[in-house]
Write an enzyme that holds these catalytic residues in place. Structure first.
Site, PDB file in Angstrom:
ATOM      1  CD  GLN A 148      -1.176  -1.150   3.493  1.00 47.81           C
ATOM      2  OE1 GLN A 148      -2.383  -1.304   3.287  1.00 47.81           O
ATOM      3  NE2 GLN A 148      -0.592  -1.611   4.574  1.00 47.81           N
ATOM      4  CG  HIS A 175      -5.915   2.644  18.894  1.00 47.37           C
ATOM      5  ND1 HIS A 175      -5.038   3.673  18.671  1.00 47.37           N
ATOM      6  CD2 HIS A 175      -5.921   1.905  17.758  1.00 47.37           C
ATOM      7  CE1 HIS A 175      -4.522   3.563  17.453  1.00 47.37           C
ATOM      8  NE2 HIS A 175      -5.058   2.509  16.878  1.00 47.37           N
ATOM      9  CG  ASP A 204      -6.947  -1.830  14.254  1.00 50.47           C
ATOM     10  OD1 ASP A 204      -7.369  -1.039  13.397  1.00 50.47           O
ATOM     11  OD2 ASP A 204      -6.144  -1.498  15.139  1.00 50.47           O
ATOM     12  CB  THR A 216      -7.028  -0.737   5.406  1.00 50.56           C
ATOM     13  OG1 THR A 216      -6.675  -2.075   5.059  1.00 50.56           O
ATOM     14  CG2 THR A 216      -5.766  -0.037   5.829  1.00 50.56           C
ATOM     15  N   PRO A 230      -5.741  -5.474   0.251  1.00 51.42           N
ATOM     16  CG  PRO A 230      -3.876  -4.921   1.567  1.00 51.42           C
ATOM     17  CD  PRO A 230      -4.674  -4.454   0.389  1.00 51.42           C
TER      18      PRO A 230
HETATM   19  N1  SAM Z   1      -7.741   2.415  12.417  1.00 48.22           N
HETATM   20  C1  SAM Z   1      -7.664   2.210  11.036  1.00 48.22           C
HETATM   21  C2  SAM Z   1      -8.943   2.428  10.254  1.00 48.22           C
HETATM   22  O1  SAM Z   1     -10.025   1.957  10.649  1.00 48.22           O
HETATM   23  O2  SAM Z   1      -8.880   3.115   9.254  1.00 48.22           O
HETATM   24  C3  SAM Z   1      -6.963   0.945  10.746  1.00 48.22           C
HETATM   25  C4  SAM Z   1      -5.513   1.147  11.076  1.00 48.22           C
HETATM   26  S1  SAM Z   1      -4.437  -0.172  10.867  1.00 48.22           S
HETATM   27  C5  SAM Z   1      -3.025   0.793  10.431  1.00 48.22           C
HETATM   28  C6  SAM Z   1      -4.916  -1.035   9.408  1.00 48.22           C
HETATM   29  C7  SAM Z   1      -3.924  -2.118   9.039  1.00 48.22           C
HETATM   30  O3  SAM Z   1      -4.597  -3.201   8.390  1.00 48.22           O
HETATM   31  C8  SAM Z   1      -2.812  -1.688   8.084  1.00 48.22           C
HETATM   32  O4  SAM Z   1      -1.602  -1.610   8.791  1.00 48.22           O
HETATM   33  C9  SAM Z   1      -2.779  -2.779   7.000  1.00 48.22           C
HETATM   34  O5  SAM Z   1      -1.482  -3.172   6.653  1.00 48.22           O
HETATM   35  C10 SAM Z   1      -3.560  -3.897   7.705  1.00 48.22           C
HETATM   36  N2  SAM Z   1      -4.127  -4.914   6.820  1.00 48.22           N
HETATM   37  C11 SAM Z   1      -4.867  -4.745   5.697  1.00 48.22           C
HETATM   38  N3  SAM Z   1      -5.192  -5.943   5.159  1.00 48.22           N
HETATM   39  C12 SAM Z   1      -4.651  -6.904   5.978  1.00 48.22           C
HETATM   40  C13 SAM Z   1      -4.632  -8.330   5.954  1.00 48.22           C
HETATM   41  N4  SAM Z   1      -5.240  -9.023   4.979  1.00 48.22           N
HETATM   42  N5  SAM Z   1      -3.984  -8.971   6.960  1.00 48.22           N
HETATM   43  C14 SAM Z   1      -3.366  -8.283   7.948  1.00 48.22           C
HETATM   44  N6  SAM Z   1      -3.347  -6.930   8.000  1.00 48.22           N
HETATM   45  C15 SAM Z   1      -3.971  -6.252   7.034  1.00 48.22           C
END
Ligand code: SAM
Length: 282
Positions: free
Chosen positions: A34, A65, A159, A161, A166
């Site tokens: 990303q 959080h 938690d 994206t 992904p």
């Molecule tokens: N609080 C945020 C929101 O609701 O917008 C989410 C924050 S957190 C940084 C989101 C994380 O999900 C990212 O670091 C991303 O890399 C992760 N992510 C996305 N798809 C994923 C997957 N299939 N497995 C594990 N992590 C994933």
């Protein structure tokens, strides 16, 4: 308004946008998964943006959080093993580790770069990363859950994206089934479920998929989150066990500091808006 002085996230479908005045962009990279940006803002501290969407700001991340962790952890009778799927900024992990009952908290984010940037720009969220109960894994959460043995976790916090790229598979029936299979008897998922003002279709699809695969108890919680579209966010808990009560006494006597969460906020977050009740026959 000089566009170069502002970060703006537009939500074309909703005809709205949210802006923060920035001092400077301090980092930008394309990771394997990303597009990552960090801004220093005028009034919200640092801001992490992934694929153009606001993720975390220093000033207001506590709403998200705390509400992604404490309601679920105070609903489960005895949460010992917690997985956080996504959550690479480590803010949810640090809230989970505040619970003395937790023996193991595993954060599974697909993108190690998110955590490495959080360590630099959000060090306060990463202070518990060396807790002996914490483990950081950098793999796809979909695969992690698929490969897990039955009865290997009490609470899975998703938690992630938004449901694109992904993260798309984290909102699917197959993923919820894999979660169901590796959760313990009273196990539950809690997943960020976007805005109830903008994303009712998505919330409906999530709730439907969760109940179709066997989670008989669902509860959507509401809380403010001003940097996310509409400023009003939600998390949905899907549980194998009853969700009508929580460990109210334990919550009232919580042995740690929070900024937003307390026992009254917990109760208030369970109140269901009229349009939401009507939409889902609650
Ligand atoms: N609080 C945020 C929101 O609701 O917008 C989410 C924050 S957190 C940084 C989101 C994380 O999900 C990212 O670091 C991303 O890399 C992760 N992510 C996305 N798809 C994923 C997957 N299939 N497995 C594990 N992590 C994933």
């Amino acid at each position: 308004m000089n566009p170069s002085e502002w970060f703006t996230e537009q939500v074309p479908a909703a005809g709205s946008a949210f802006s923060l005045k920035i001092k400077q962009k301090v980092h930008e990279e394309q990771s394997e998964f990303q597009h990552l940006e960090i801004y220093e803002t005028e009034t919200f501290g640092n801001l992490m943006v992934i694929d153009g969407c606001t993720m975390v700001s220093t000033r207001d991340n506590f709403f998200y959080h705390e509400m992604m962790s404490h309601p679920a952890l105070y609903t489960h009778p005895d949460p010992k093993r917690v997985w956080i799927i996504g959550g690479g900024d480590c803010g949810t992990l640090s809230e989970v580790l505040k619970h003395p009952s937790v023996e193991q908290a595993v954060q599974i984010d697909i993108d190690e770069r998110v955590t490495r940037l959080a360590e630099i720009y959000f060090p306060e969220l990463c202070e518990s990363n060396n807790d002996p109960r914490a483990e950081l894994k950098f793999i796809d959460g979909i695969k992690w859950v698929k490969d897990a043995a039955p009865d290997s976790v009490d609470i899975i916090i998703v938690d992630s994206t938004d449901p694109v790229g992904p993260a798309l598979g984290l909102f699917s029936e197959d993923f919820y089934r894999d979660c169901f299979n590796c959760l313990s008897e009273n196990g539950m998922i809690v997943q960020q479920s976007e805005s109830a003002l903008y994303n009712m279709t998505l919330i409906g699809e999530m709730r439907n998929a969760m109940s179709v695969i066997g989670f008989n108890h669902l509860q959507t919680l509401f809380f403010p989150q001003c940097i996310y579209p509409s400023g009003w966010w939600s998390a949905t808990i899907a549980s194998k066990a009853d969700l009508t009560t929580f460990r109210e006494q334990d919550s009232a006597n919580k042995p740690f500091e929070t900024v937003y969460y307390n026992v009254d906020i917990h109760k208030a977050s369970l109140a269901q808006p009229e349009f939401f009740k009507n939409a889902f026959g609650l």
